[in-house]
Write a protein that holds these residues in place. Sequence first.
Motif: not given
Length: 305
Positions: A192, A233, A236, A258, A288
């Motif tokens: 992240w 990203t 994830l 996600n 998030y």
Amino acid sequence: MKKDEKTVISPQQNPNTFLSDLKELFKAVVLIFNVLPVFAGFWLALYFTNSTFTASWELFLLTMAGSTCVMAGALILNNWYDVDIDTIMERTKNRPTVTGNLSLKAVLTMGIIFSVVGLILLLFTTIEAALYAFIGWFIYVFLYTIWSKRKYTLNTVIGSVSGAVTPLIGWAALEPANHTVPIIMFLILFIWQIPHTFVIAIRKYDEYKAAGVAMLPVVHGLAITKRQTVIYTACLLPLPFYLASLGTTFMVIATLLNIGWLTLGISGFFTKDDLNWANKMFLYSVNYLMIIFIIMIIATVPWFG
């Protein structure tokens, strides 16, 4: 201001701005976002070891106080070391190390004291918890702040390791962290932080460039930064499925978050307003992380579901 000119800054007593100066010095928002995963790690360890909070409240206080002090110490030392580039950057110009409201000697002393006190407090929990805290502190202060931040774009990845150990501290205060849940929490935080930091660097491109900080968009441009943001990203996506023990609700919410973040990231390839896109990505990333860890906590309270 050059690095060797730090010592010429003289302290200025300004009681009216003392609390504001402390907030800047401790990087209050960053500190809070680092404390939340410690709490989440401790809370989930209680859940998976069938322990109760009432029986562990003293350990909880030691864990939270110790980890908060260690992280505060690292952040203070970062301010102390970075005073020269903080003078150049608009977003850091109000830090007391820049304004001179606190002397650099006082700031250095505070950073060392908070770091040592925090590690001592954590040693009263478990050696493993204290070790994770020290690893995070060492990486942030030495490998990130002093060694890599100004020289290598890899600084983002290095700094992300230090921020990712926080749930391990909380978990290890109760139980060895060789469990799937804290490991995945570590990976979520690690991954992240990278796209989160990339979009900050895009938003503050001119400031980082002026200060000579080796952020990815400054050194290699926006195109590669956008690609790297989407790649990290996407990494994830599989992680919520390793946390099936937290329940279907958590997995669904985390997966939707996600997908939403990845979709927003991909949209950056088609936008002409890079700053607007980076601002949206930044706000999404902050929310998030908060939602992910709050849902982890909610999913393990006795009355949930």
